[in-house]
Scaffold this active site. Structure first.
Site: not given
Length: 382
Positions: A268, A272, A281
């Site tokens: 992706r 998110h 991250y």
């Protein structure tokens, strides 16, 4: 002669891929296939249809991300970069089959034939999923992680008991494989030999948790072995390969009445959801490298090399995607007109006496409130 799980158990040594990142068709010896893992290249007509859905999916993803920023959608989990998996999931099924998507699988639901406007109302905050699951044979997009896998297995079990020729495709992400529902669904499907294809879209992160902190298995496809079912790995950004692998899996599930697990390695490109900061991250260099494997660019290059896609067709396809995006903007910018009585409509097929009483009471209260707000009532109050 039937195919036993042992004939098709371990994933191939390499993941299945058919196109290089630049859209060139790979030689057969480089496609990662082996004995028991044969996947013919889909026909040009199907691939052009898939490409059209790919372009619509990319445009819908980007349009919805913009609508979130404008405050017209409450949340949107983008699948920008994962569209090849989603388009293939929809197009590999027959009309009578079922699809059970996750919250991130909007593109798959649209490619299955559901009106994009109906798909998006739940992300605006409406109380229902927006479309009729029975009409489209698409389960409601599941926000709770992995619950849709159990629903999928239940639907497949019911179809077998009724003697129906139905295959169910259940979608999930890599994070879902750490959930108990994942184990229960795969175990039940394998024990009762149900025609379910489990598609795991492995995008490397369960929100912010990398795959290495979720599983010690060599690949997620290897998890299938413990349940006694076949597992396969495929390049999730290669639409040709994903479509070929899933069509083969659906064929086996239907003919042999057996479940299979397909792990699609994808990515992706965006956060998110709009509530996530993915810079905390993952490195930008990692994102940049995956951008070079864009499924849209890869598929366009392949179709142009085949002479299947030219400038006129590309313009038509892009125009159609823009029309879908424009309709979404218009619909989401319109103020919703909720009907309070609608909450009673779909609780039971036949409303209970208590529900009817509650509905009548609410109708009386709404009528009284409307009468109090009327011009005559306001004049009398003065």
């Amino acid at each position: 002669m039937g195919i036993s799980p042992e004939d098709y158990m371990l994933p191939a040594e390499r993941e299945i891929r058919m196109l290089s990142p630049d859209g060139t068709l790979l030689p057969a010896e480089e496609q990662g296939t082996g004995p028991g893992h044969e996947y013919p290249v889909p026909g040009d007509d199907l691939l052009l249809e898939a490409y059209e859905q790919l372009i619509v999916g990319r445009r819908v993803n980007d349009q919805n991300t913009a609508l979130v920023r404008q405050g017209r959608l409450a949340v949107y989990p983008s699948s920008h970069g994962q569209e090849a998996c989603q388009v293939a999931a929809a197009l590999c099924l027959d009309e009578g089959d079922w699809l059970f998507p996750t919250y991130r699988d909007t593109v798959a639901v649209i490619a299955r034939g559901v009106d994009p406007l109906e798909v998006m109302v739940s992300f605006r905050g409406d109380w229902h999923c927006g479309y009729d699951p029975l009409e489209h044979r698409v389960g409601a997009q599941a926000t709770p992680l992995t619950t849709q896998l159990l629903h999928a297995v239940g639907a497949a079990h019911a179809a077998v008991l009724r003697g129906e020729d139905t295959v169910v495709l259940a979608m999930c992400g890599d994070g879902a494989t750490s959930e108990g529902d994942f184990h229960e669904a795969l175990n039940f499907a394998a024990v009762f030999r149900l025609p379910v294809v489990f598609l795991v879209q492995n995008n490397g992160y369960a929100i912010s948790v990398p795959l290495a902190r979720q599983s010690a298995a060599p690949t997620l496809a290897h998890k299938a072995v413990g349940y006694g079912m076949a597992g396969e790995r495929v390049d999730g950004n290669d639409l040709v390969a994903v479509l070929a692998a899933l069509r083969r899996a659906v064929q086996l599930a239907r003919s042999e009445r057996t479940p299979l697990l397909v792990e699609a390695h994808t990515y992706r490109m965006q956060a998110h959801t709009n509530a996530d900061d993915d810079t905390r991250y993952r490195e930008r260099e990692e994102v940049r490298q995956w951008a070079e494997k864009d499924p849209v660019l890869r598929m366009e290059a392949y179709l142009r090399s085949r002479g299947v896609l030219d400038d006129d067709a590309a313009t038509r396809i892009t125009g159609n995607a823009e029309a879908v995006a424009a309709a979404l903007r218009q619909a989401m910018n319109a103020e919703a007109e909720p009907d309070p009585l609608e909450m009673f409509d779909h609780v039971y097929t036949e409303p209970t006496a208590q529900l009817r009483q509650q509905r009548d009471r609410l109708m009386e209260e709404l009528a009284a409130e409307s009468a109090a707000d009327s011009p005559d009532a306001q004049e009398d109050a003065r």
